[in-house]
Motif scaffolding. Structure first.
Motif, PDB file in Angstrom:
ATOM      1  N   LEU A  77      56.086  35.234  43.496  1.00  0.00           N
ATOM      2  CA  LEU A  77      57.089  35.696  44.456  1.00  0.00           C
ATOM      3  C   LEU A  77      56.670  36.053  45.719  1.00  0.00           C
ATOM      4  O   LEU A  77      57.316  36.065  46.813  1.00  0.00           O
ATOM      5  CB  LEU A  77      57.590  37.133  43.552  1.00  0.00           C
ATOM      6  CG  LEU A  77      58.402  36.792  42.455  1.00  0.00           C
ATOM      7  CD1 LEU A  77      58.915  38.255  41.656  1.00  0.00           C
ATOM      8  CD2 LEU A  77      59.676  36.028  42.740  1.00  0.00           C
ATOM      9  N   LEU A  78      55.635  36.435  46.067  1.00  0.00           N
ATOM     10  CA  LEU A  78      54.967  36.760  47.148  1.00  0.00           C
ATOM     11  C   LEU A  78      54.676  35.667  48.109  1.00  0.00           C
ATOM     12  O   LEU A  78      55.194  34.975  49.181  1.00  0.00           O
ATOM     13  CB  LEU A  78      53.506  37.353  47.233  1.00  0.00           C
ATOM     14  CG  LEU A  78      52.689  37.609  48.405  1.00  0.00           C
ATOM     15  CD1 LEU A  78      53.697  38.635  49.536  1.00  0.00           C
ATOM     16  CD2 LEU A  78      51.481  38.215  48.426  1.00  0.00           C
ATOM     17  N   ASP A  79      54.276  34.325  47.106  1.00  0.00           N
ATOM     18  CA  ASP A  79      54.177  33.190  47.792  1.00  0.00           C
ATOM     19  C   ASP A  79      55.369  32.429  48.228  1.00  0.00           C
ATOM     20  O   ASP A  79      55.543  31.869  49.461  1.00  0.00           O
ATOM     21  CB  ASP A  79      53.603  32.038  46.971  1.00  0.00           C
ATOM     22  CG  ASP A  79      53.493  30.745  47.210  1.00  0.00           C
ATOM     23  OD1 ASP A  79      52.930  30.440  48.376  1.00  0.00           O
ATOM     24  OD2 ASP A  79      54.072  29.751  46.247  1.00  0.00           O
ATOM     25  N   VAL A  80      56.398  32.717  47.445  1.00  0.00           N
ATOM     26  CA  VAL A  80      57.698  32.094  47.511  1.00  0.00           C
ATOM     27  C   VAL A  80      58.545  32.907  48.689  1.00  0.00           C
ATOM     28  O   VAL A  80      59.187  32.528  49.607  1.00  0.00           O
ATOM     29  CB  VAL A  80      58.723  32.002  46.374  1.00  0.00           C
ATOM     30  CG1 VAL A  80      60.077  31.497  46.635  1.00  0.00           C
ATOM     31  CG2 VAL A  80      58.044  30.873  45.492  1.00  0.00           C
ATOM     32  N   TRP A  81      58.484  34.327  48.763  1.00  0.00           N
ATOM     33  CA  TRP A  81      58.908  34.917  49.834  1.00  0.00           C
ATOM     34  C   TRP A  81      58.465  34.583  50.965  1.00  0.00           C
ATOM     35  O   TRP A  81      59.107  34.479  52.066  1.00  0.00           O
ATOM     36  CB  TRP A  81      58.695  36.391  49.525  1.00  0.00           C
ATOM     37  CG  TRP A  81      59.207  37.487  50.554  1.00  0.00           C
ATOM     38  CD1 TRP A  81      60.557  37.629  50.770  1.00  0.00           C
ATOM     39  CD2 TRP A  81      58.305  37.950  51.488  1.00  0.00           C
ATOM     40  NE1 TRP A  81      60.495  38.709  51.975  1.00  0.00           N
ATOM     41  CE2 TRP A  81      59.029  38.551  52.435  1.00  0.00           C
ATOM     42  CE3 TRP A  81      57.058  37.772  51.988  1.00  0.00           C
ATOM     43  CZ2 TRP A  81      58.845  39.359  53.379  1.00  0.00           C
ATOM     44  CZ3 TRP A  81      56.565  38.481  52.895  1.00  0.00           C
ATOM     45  CH2 TRP A  81      57.394  39.263  53.577  1.00  0.00           C
ATOM     46  N   SER A  82      57.166  34.508  51.339  1.00  0.00           N
ATOM     47  CA  SER A  82      56.462  34.151  52.361  1.00  0.00           C
ATOM     48  C   SER A  82      56.657  32.676  52.982  1.00  0.00           C
ATOM     49  O   SER A  82      56.697  32.429  54.218  1.00  0.00           O
ATOM     50  CB  SER A  82      54.779  33.905  52.377  1.00  0.00           C
ATOM     51  OG  SER A  82      54.333  33.183  51.505  1.00  0.00           O
ATOM     52  N   ALA A  83      57.437  31.828  52.030  1.00  0.00           N
ATOM     53  CA  ALA A  83      57.997  30.644  52.553  1.00  0.00           C
ATOM     54  C   ALA A  83      59.076  30.463  53.597  1.00  0.00           C
ATOM     55  O   ALA A  83      59.456  29.711  54.113  1.00  0.00           O
ATOM     56  CB  ALA A  83      58.458  29.566  51.388  1.00  0.00           C
ATOM     57  N   GLY A  84      59.626  31.714  53.874  1.00  0.00           N
ATOM     58  CA  GLY A  84      60.820  32.142  54.704  1.00  0.00           C
ATOM     59  C   GLY A  84      62.050  31.146  54.477  1.00  0.00           C
ATOM     60  O   GLY A  84      62.373  31.212  53.447  1.00  0.00           O
ATOM     61  N   ALA A  85      62.353  30.465  55.460  1.00  0.00           N
ATOM     62  CA  ALA A  85      63.615  29.674  55.504  1.00  0.00           C
ATOM     63  C   ALA A  85      63.455  28.536  53.957  1.00  0.00           C
ATOM     64  O   ALA A  85      64.526  28.250  53.676  1.00  0.00           O
ATOM     65  CB  ALA A  85      63.736  28.805  56.729  1.00  0.00           C
ATOM     66  N   ARG A  86      62.198  28.215  53.832  1.00  0.00           N
ATOM     67  CA  ARG A  86      62.325  27.279  52.797  1.00  0.00           C
ATOM     68  C   ARG A  86      62.441  27.782  51.224  1.00  0.00           C
ATOM     69  O   ARG A  86      62.598  27.282  50.327  1.00  0.00           O
ATOM     70  CB  ARG A  86      61.112  26.529  52.894  1.00  0.00           C
ATOM     71  CG  ARG A  86      60.783  25.568  54.177  1.00  0.00           C
ATOM     72  CD  ARG A  86      59.595  24.841  54.206  1.00  0.00           C
ATOM     73  NE  ARG A  86      58.629  26.135  53.744  1.00  0.00           N
ATOM     74  CZ  ARG A  86      57.099  26.116  53.942  1.00  0.00           C
ATOM     75  NH1 ARG A  86      56.543  25.157  54.723  1.00  0.00           N
ATOM     76  NH2 ARG A  86      56.615  27.230  53.533  1.00  0.00           N
ATOM     77  N   ARG A  87      62.642  29.135  51.218  1.00  0.00           N
ATOM     78  CA  ARG A  87      62.432  29.662  50.004  1.00  0.00           C
ATOM     79  C   ARG A  87      64.019  29.687  49.357  1.00  0.00           C
ATOM     80  O   ARG A  87      65.194  29.528  50.232  1.00  0.00           O
ATOM     81  CB  ARG A  87      62.044  30.952  49.892  1.00  0.00           C
ATOM     82  CG  ARG A  87      62.926  32.202  50.658  1.00  0.00           C
ATOM     83  CD  ARG A  87      62.601  33.576  50.269  1.00  0.00           C
ATOM     84  NE  ARG A  87      63.303  34.607  51.127  1.00  0.00           N
ATOM     85  CZ  ARG A  87      62.730  34.770  52.336  1.00  0.00           C
ATOM     86  NH1 ARG A  87      61.521  34.567  52.859  1.00  0.00           N
ATOM     87  NH2 ARG A  87      63.463  35.659  53.311  1.00  0.00           N
ATOM     88  N   PRO A  88      64.032  29.593  48.224  1.00  0.00           N
ATOM     89  CA  PRO A  88      65.430  29.311  47.405  1.00  0.00           C
ATOM     90  C   PRO A  88      66.420  30.465  47.809  1.00  0.00           C
ATOM     91  O   PRO A  88      66.203  31.723  47.944  1.00  0.00           O
ATOM     92  CB  PRO A  88      65.226  29.241  46.110  1.00  0.00           C
ATOM     93  CG  PRO A  88      63.924  28.992  46.046  1.00  0.00           C
ATOM     94  CD  PRO A  88      63.183  29.649  47.237  1.00  0.00           C
ATOM     95  N   ALA A  89      67.577  30.277  48.296  1.00  0.00           N
ATOM     96  CA  ALA A  89      68.581  31.279  48.764  1.00  0.00           C
ATOM     97  C   ALA A  89      68.925  32.209  47.541  1.00  0.00           C
ATOM     98  O   ALA A  89      69.252  33.507  47.908  1.00  0.00           O
ATOM     99  CB  ALA A  89      69.852  30.772  49.026  1.00  0.00           C
ATOM    100  N   TRP A  90      68.704  31.947  46.545  1.00  0.00           N
ATOM    101  CA  TRP A  90      68.908  32.778  45.079  1.00  0.00           C
ATOM    102  C   TRP A  90      68.054  33.866  44.682  1.00  0.00           C
ATOM    103  O   TRP A  90      68.462  34.560  43.976  1.00  0.00           O
ATOM    104  CB  TRP A  90      69.375  32.122  43.917  1.00  0.00           C
ATOM    105  CG  TRP A  90      68.162  30.876  43.516  1.00  0.00           C
ATOM    106  CD1 TRP A  90      68.231  29.656  43.999  1.00  0.00           C
ATOM    107  CD2 TRP A  90      67.216  31.125  42.999  1.00  0.00           C
ATOM    108  NE1 TRP A  90      67.283  29.315  43.367  1.00  0.00           N
ATOM    109  CE2 TRP A  90      66.327  30.072  42.903  1.00  0.00           C
ATOM    110  CE3 TRP A  90      66.570  32.367  42.245  1.00  0.00           C
ATOM    111  CZ2 TRP A  90      65.331  30.015  42.425  1.00  0.00           C
ATOM    112  CZ3 TRP A  90      65.220  32.264  41.824  1.00  0.00           C
ATOM    113  CH2 TRP A  90      64.502  30.904  41.754  1.00  0.00           C
ATOM    114  N   ILE A  91      66.901  33.637  45.612  1.00  0.00           N
ATOM    115  CA  ILE A  91      65.913  34.917  45.394  1.00  0.00           C
ATOM    116  C   ILE A  91      66.379  35.809  46.252  1.00  0.00           C
ATOM    117  O   ILE A  91      66.071  35.842  47.488  1.00  0.00           O
ATOM    118  CB  ILE A  91      64.581  34.219  45.625  1.00  0.00           C
ATOM    119  CG1 ILE A  91      64.106  33.368  44.489  1.00  0.00           C
ATOM    120  CG2 ILE A  91      63.750  35.494  45.589  1.00  0.00           C
ATOM    121  CD1 ILE A  91      62.606  32.939  44.595  1.00  0.00           C
TER     122      ILE A  91
END
Length: 194
Positions: free
Chosen positions: A107-121
């Motif tokens: 979750l930290l990895d995905v959160w740090s992806a910024g604009a590339r993270r899925p909108a549903w998170i």
């Protein structure tokens, strides 16, 4: 006679493998082949259970959201007053997170992806739920006091932030253990009964 495969057990096996691979390699760098190898199954089995990497990520996030939702519901049923229920929430949330180290890394990895993270998170929504429960317990506690001891919404934000800060240190520093931090958090952040 062909061997029967428990589909739910297979899904859980694959999901667990996916979380481990995402945590180790990062979500963006992980491939379905890596997950299949980690799970000890054919690549096609992964696709039969989950249609994509994003579906695997979503299942992992939804599972954590379900476990968190069950915890928040349990807080309302826990015996005792607001301070006891708040202490129970802190202890239980830390215990839940301690069992989810790989998923917390993902979750930290995905959160740090910024604009590339899925909108549903929706991490903001996730935190909002926790803050609302904490603020409600503080308001309930203060309803019987002559003057509120704390500003409930600000205190809730600090409490959730302190938990998250402990989790971040635990993720980054192998010398930090989460378990021993529980009681100091309770002592510092759960106001005693009036």
């Amino acid at each position: 006679m062909p061997r029967q495969v428990d589909r739910e057990a297979r899904r859980e096996q694959i999901l667990g493998a996916a979380v481990r691979v995402f945590a180790r390699q990062g979500y963006a760098a992980s491939r379905i082949e890596d997950i299949a190898r980690e799970a000890g199954v054919a690549k096609g089995s992964v696709y039969l259970s989950f249609g994509s990497r994003e579906e695997l990520l979503r299942a992992a996030f939804d599972g954590l959201a379900d476990r968190s939702g069950a915890l928040l519901a349990e807080v309302g049923r826990h015996p005792g007053g607001p301070a006891e229920r708040l202490a129970f929430l802190v202890r239980s949330a830390m215990e839940l997170l301690e069992g989810e180290r790989d998923l917390a890394r993902v979750l930290l990895d995905v959160w740090s992806a910024g604009a590339r993270r899925p909108a549903w998170i929706d991490m903001a929504g996730f935190y909002r739920e926790y803050r609302a429960v904490v603020a409600g317990l503080l308001e309930e506690r203060d309803a019987h006091a002559a003057a509120p001891a704390v500003a409930p919404s600000a205190h809730a934000t600090v409490l959730v932030g302190a938990i998250e800060g402990c989790v971040l240190q635990w993720l980054f520093d192998p010398e930090v253990e989460l378990g021993p931090l529980v009681e100091p958090l309770v002592t510092l952040l759960v106001p005693p009964r009036a």
